[in-house]
Motif scaffolding. Structure first.
Motif, PDB file in Angstrom:
ATOM      1  N   PRO A 159       0.762  -1.095  -0.167  1.00 15.08           N
ATOM      2  CA  PRO A 159      -0.028  -0.186   0.103  1.00 15.08           C
ATOM      3  C   PRO A 159       0.771   1.219   0.038  1.00 15.08           C
ATOM      4  O   PRO A 159       1.909   1.140   0.517  1.00 15.08           O
ATOM      5  N   SER A 160       0.336   2.357  -0.603  1.00 15.41           N
ATOM      6  CA  SER A 160       0.985   3.456  -0.473  1.00 15.41           C
ATOM      7  C   SER A 160       1.324   4.285   0.798  1.00 15.41           C
ATOM      8  O   SER A 160       0.762   3.569   1.722  1.00 15.41           O
ATOM      9  N   HIS A 161       2.030   5.006   0.936  1.00 17.21           N
ATOM     10  CA  HIS A 161       2.270   5.505   2.048  1.00 17.21           C
ATOM     11  C   HIS A 161       1.087   6.259   2.759  1.00 17.21           C
ATOM     12  O   HIS A 161       0.795   6.112   4.089  1.00 17.21           O
ATOM     13  N   SER A 162       0.282   7.071   2.083  1.00 14.77           N
ATOM     14  CA  SER A 162      -1.020   7.562   2.212  1.00 14.77           C
ATOM     15  C   SER A 162      -2.179   6.504   2.706  1.00 14.77           C
ATOM     16  O   SER A 162      -2.793   6.755   3.821  1.00 14.77           O
ATOM     17  N   LEU A 163      -2.223   5.475   2.023  1.00 12.82           N
ATOM     18  CA  LEU A 163      -3.163   4.439   2.460  1.00 12.82           C
ATOM     19  C   LEU A 163      -2.578   3.822   3.898  1.00 12.82           C
ATOM     20  O   LEU A 163      -3.381   3.430   4.677  1.00 12.82           O
ATOM     21  N   ARG A 164      -1.340   3.604   4.085  1.00  9.80           N
ATOM     22  CA  ARG A 164      -0.680   2.978   5.273  1.00  9.80           C
ATOM     23  C   ARG A 164      -1.183   4.019   6.391  1.00  9.80           C
ATOM     24  O   ARG A 164      -1.634   3.611   7.383  1.00  9.80           O
ATOM     25  N   LYS A 165      -1.129   5.338   6.352  1.00  4.63           N
ATOM     26  CA  LYS A 165      -1.617   6.273   7.250  1.00  4.63           C
ATOM     27  C   LYS A 165      -2.874   5.884   7.513  1.00  4.63           C
ATOM     28  O   LYS A 165      -3.366   6.081   8.893  1.00  4.63           O
ATOM     29  N   LEU A 166      -3.742   5.984   6.467  1.00  7.71           N
ATOM     30  CA  LEU A 166      -5.108   5.718   6.655  1.00  7.71           C
ATOM     31  C   LEU A 166      -5.467   4.499   7.494  1.00  7.71           C
ATOM     32  O   LEU A 166      -6.314   4.534   8.386  1.00  7.71           O
ATOM     33  N   LEU A 167      -4.754   3.471   7.173  1.00 10.25           N
ATOM     34  CA  LEU A 167      -4.958   2.158   7.819  1.00 10.25           C
ATOM     35  C   LEU A 167      -4.768   2.275   9.374  1.00 10.25           C
ATOM     36  O   LEU A 167      -5.410   1.501  10.045  1.00 10.25           O
ATOM     37  N   ARG A 168      -3.546   3.182   9.538  1.00 12.38           N
ATOM     38  CA  ARG A 168      -3.349   3.149  11.045  1.00 12.38           C
ATOM     39  C   ARG A 168      -4.410   3.997  11.737  1.00 12.38           C
ATOM     40  O   ARG A 168      -4.656   3.603  12.927  1.00 12.38           O
ATOM     41  N   GLN A 169      -4.757   5.065  11.135  1.00 12.04           N
ATOM     42  CA  GLN A 169      -5.957   5.740  11.663  1.00 12.04           C
ATOM     43  C   GLN A 169      -7.210   4.769  11.964  1.00 12.04           C
ATOM     44  O   GLN A 169      -7.949   4.909  12.920  1.00 12.04           O
ATOM     45  N   ILE A 170      -7.544   4.088  10.945  1.00 11.31           N
ATOM     46  CA  ILE A 170      -8.816   3.004  11.127  1.00 11.31           C
ATOM     47  C   ILE A 170      -8.595   2.036  12.360  1.00 11.31           C
ATOM     48  O   ILE A 170      -9.414   1.819  12.944  1.00 11.31           O
ATOM     49  N   ALA A 171      -7.050   1.527  12.410  1.00 13.58           N
ATOM     50  CA  ALA A 171      -7.105   0.609  13.479  1.00 13.58           C
ATOM     51  C   ALA A 171      -6.961   1.349  14.803  1.00 13.58           C
ATOM     52  O   ALA A 171      -7.566   0.775  15.843  1.00 13.58           O
ATOM     53  N   SER A 172      -6.594   2.566  14.724  1.00 17.33           N
ATOM     54  CA  SER A 172      -6.850   3.216  16.027  1.00 17.33           C
ATOM     55  C   SER A 172      -8.238   3.640  16.863  1.00 17.33           C
ATOM     56  O   SER A 172      -8.265   3.833  18.029  1.00 17.33           O
ATOM     57  N   GLN A 173      -9.039   3.368  16.053  1.00 20.35           N
ATOM     58  CA  GLN A 173     -10.518   3.876  16.414  1.00 20.35           C
ATOM     59  C   GLN A 173     -11.550   2.381  16.156  1.00 20.35           C
ATOM     60  O   GLN A 173     -12.577   2.560  16.346  1.00 20.35           O
ATOM     61  N   GLU A 174     -10.811   1.235  15.887  1.00 22.02           N
ATOM     62  CA  GLU A 174     -11.741   0.016  15.481  1.00 22.02           C
ATOM     63  C   GLU A 174     -12.455  -0.538  16.711  1.00 22.02           C
ATOM     64  O   GLU A 174     -13.487  -1.138  16.519  1.00 22.02           O
ATOM     65  N   TYR A 175     -12.024  -0.240  17.917  1.00 22.12           N
ATOM     66  CA  TYR A 175     -12.751  -0.689  18.959  1.00 22.12           C
ATOM     67  C   TYR A 175     -13.600   0.321  19.732  1.00 22.12           C
ATOM     68  O   TYR A 175     -14.060  -0.013  20.792  1.00 22.12           O
ATOM     69  N   MET A 176     -13.965   1.369  19.105  1.00 18.79           N
ATOM     70  CA  MET A 176     -14.815   2.475  19.414  1.00 18.79           C
ATOM     71  C   MET A 176     -16.065   1.817  19.625  1.00 18.79           C
ATOM     72  O   MET A 176     -16.503   0.903  18.770  1.00 18.79           O
ATOM     73  N   ALA A 177     -17.170   2.357  20.184  1.00 20.37           N
ATOM     74  CA  ALA A 177     -18.266   2.126  20.223  1.00 20.37           C
ATOM     75  C   ALA A 177     -19.019   2.032  18.831  1.00 20.37           C
ATOM     76  O   ALA A 177     -20.069   1.086  18.190  1.00 20.37           O
ATOM     77  N   SER A 178     -18.796   3.082  18.135  1.00 24.04           N
ATOM     78  CA  SER A 178     -19.296   3.248  16.668  1.00 24.04           C
ATOM     79  C   SER A 178     -18.161   3.731  15.979  1.00 24.04           C
ATOM     80  O   SER A 178     -18.002   4.872  15.608  1.00 24.04           O
ATOM     81  N   PRO A 179     -17.254   2.909  15.507  1.00 21.64           N
ATOM     82  CA  PRO A 179     -16.177   3.229  14.741  1.00 21.64           C
ATOM     83  C   PRO A 179     -16.511   3.985  13.094  1.00 21.64           C
ATOM     84  O   PRO A 179     -17.607   3.562  12.620  1.00 21.64           O
ATOM     85  N   ARG A 180     -15.955   5.080  12.867  1.00 20.68           N
ATOM     86  CA  ARG A 180     -16.406   5.761  11.733  1.00 20.68           C
ATOM     87  C   ARG A 180     -16.383   4.715  10.341  1.00 20.68           C
ATOM     88  O   ARG A 180     -17.072   4.596   9.475  1.00 20.68           O
ATOM     89  N   VAL A 181     -15.133   3.935  10.397  1.00 18.50           N
ATOM     90  CA  VAL A 181     -14.846   2.892   9.273  1.00 18.50           C
ATOM     91  C   VAL A 181     -14.776   1.289   9.805  1.00 18.50           C
ATOM     92  O   VAL A 181     -14.051   1.395  10.772  1.00 18.50           O
ATOM     93  N   GLN A 182     -15.267   0.479   9.209  1.00 17.95           N
ATOM     94  CA  GLN A 182     -15.566  -0.950   9.733  1.00 17.95           C
ATOM     95  C   GLN A 182     -15.388  -1.591   8.341  1.00 17.95           C
ATOM     96  O   GLN A 182     -15.813  -1.461   7.258  1.00 17.95           O
ATOM     97  N   VAL A 183     -14.462  -2.774   8.475  1.00 21.83           N
ATOM     98  CA  VAL A 183     -14.532  -3.816   7.260  1.00 21.83           C
ATOM     99  C   VAL A 183     -15.395  -5.026   7.657  1.00 21.83           C
ATOM    100  O   VAL A 183     -14.672  -5.445   8.811  1.00 21.83           O
ATOM    101  N   ARG A 184     -16.282  -5.470   7.182  1.00 21.59           N
ATOM    102  CA  ARG A 184     -17.082  -6.589   7.368  1.00 21.59           C
ATOM    103  C   ARG A 184     -16.754  -7.453   6.309  1.00 21.59           C
ATOM    104  O   ARG A 184     -16.574  -7.149   5.147  1.00 21.59           O
ATOM    105  N   VAL A 185     -17.324  -8.887   6.527  1.00 22.89           N
ATOM    106  CA  VAL A 185     -17.569 -10.078   5.868  1.00 22.89           C
ATOM    107  C   VAL A 185     -18.531 -10.643   5.647  1.00 22.89           C
ATOM    108  O   VAL A 185     -19.404 -10.847   6.518  1.00 22.89           O
ATOM    109  N   ASP A 186     -19.147 -10.651   4.301  1.00 22.97           N
ATOM    110  CA  ASP A 186     -20.207 -11.465   3.761  1.00 22.97           C
ATOM    111  C   ASP A 186     -21.696 -10.814   4.683  1.00 22.97           C
ATOM    112  O   ASP A 186     -22.630 -11.770   4.810  1.00 22.97           O
ATOM    113  N   THR A 187     -21.835  -9.600   5.037  1.00 26.15           N
ATOM    114  CA  THR A 187     -22.989  -9.058   5.586  1.00 26.15           C
ATOM    115  C   THR A 187     -23.875  -8.577   4.519  1.00 26.15           C
ATOM    116  O   THR A 187     -25.055  -8.639   4.534  1.00 26.15           O
ATOM    117  N   VAL A 188     -23.333  -8.122   3.386  1.00 27.61           N
ATOM    118  CA  VAL A 188     -24.331  -7.655   2.062  1.00 27.61           C
ATOM    119  C   VAL A 188     -23.830  -8.281   0.957  1.00 27.61           C
ATOM    120  O   VAL A 188     -23.654  -7.470  -0.304  1.00 27.61           O
TER     121      VAL A 188
END
Length: 257
Positions: free
Chosen positions: A73-102
């Motif tokens: 992944p590019s530098h900017s994508l790596r930075k974005l992935l770190r931001q997502i990871a830092s918020q993933e266990y919040m009650a309502s994370p802004r970004v979430q990756v799901r499997v097979d829900t839709v």
């Protein structure tokens, strides 16, 4: 060389017999039953055709493949992935990756017309066939949700220790790349070494995918598709590659730990 026509009970010719012009065309006919599709993918063959045509079966040479260890992944994508990871266990994370829900929605979005393309190779018959194959547990959607809305994702086939990527879509910047990054981590935790990308594109090359010879690809696929399948479930992927099944997250959005 005459193109072989497959009846319902006709086995595939060896993928090595595919035509060089057009690149990789192997046979026509047959159907899209789960049994036929398993036989195809486990031998390095996939369907690709337009509405109104018979089913066409392909095995190109070279084959575009993303080695898990080569994902870049590019530098900017790596930075974005770190931001997502830092918020993933919040009650309502802004970004979430799901499997097979839709899954049906993901495949429909992948089949939707795109700029500069008059039609789609994901025909209505393919959507029906892969939805049936999804219900049988072989086809999966990786979905990026942003602010509670489906923003992008991909779908593909999991056979043994091999994942065959089919198509991606995005409604928001980087949404499909986020889904791919999380898929790569999940596959890595289960010993999957490569993702089949089928054909060469600049987009996939920018993420680390490279062409390899069909002979090398077939040797790998025929070995790893015979291995035990990796576990899949409807749920949420976290940044470490864990798949948290349905029971661990709220049906509306956030993770419950």
């Amino acid at each position: 060389m005459k193109l072989p026509w497959l009846a319902a009970d006709t086995p595939f010719p060896p993928a090595e017999f595919a035509l060089t012009e057009p690149d990789g065309l192997l046979a026509a006919g047959a159907d899209l039953s789960p049994e036929r599709l398993i036989q195809a993918y486990s031998n390095g063959i996939f369907p690709w055709y337009s509405e109104g045509e018979p089913v066409l079966w392909w095995s190109p040479d070279p084959r575009m493949v993303l080695a898990i260890e080569d994902f870049s992944p590019s530098h900017s994508l790596r930075k974005l992935l770190r931001q997502i990871a830092s918020q993933e266990y919040m009650a309502s994370p802004r970004v979430q990756v799901r499997v097979d829900t839709v899954f049906p929605q993901v495949m429909a979005q992948c089949a939707a017309p795109r700029d500069g393309q008059p039609g789609t190779w994901i025909t209505s018959a393919m959507q029906q066939a892969y939805a049936e194959w999804h219900r049988a547990g072989y086809v999966h959607s990786i979905e990026t949700w942003i602010d509670g809305e489906l923003a992008g994702g991909l779908y593909g086939i999991s056979l043994g220790r091999m994942f065959f990527g089919e198509s991606m879509f995005t409604r928001a910047p980087n949404a499909s790349k986020i889904a791919l990054a999380y898929l790569v981590r999940y596959l890595a935790t289960h010993g999957v070494e490569r993702i089949d990308c089928q054909q060469q594109t600049r987009h996939l090359a920018s993420l680390g995918a490279r062409p390899i010879s069909r002979a090398r690809f077939l040797q790998h696929v025929r070995h790893v598709t015979s291995q035990p399948p990796i576990p899949w479930a409807r749920g949420v992927l976290d940044s470490t590659g864990r798949l948290l099944p349905d029971a661990t997250f709220d049906a509306d959005f956030g993770v419950n730990m």
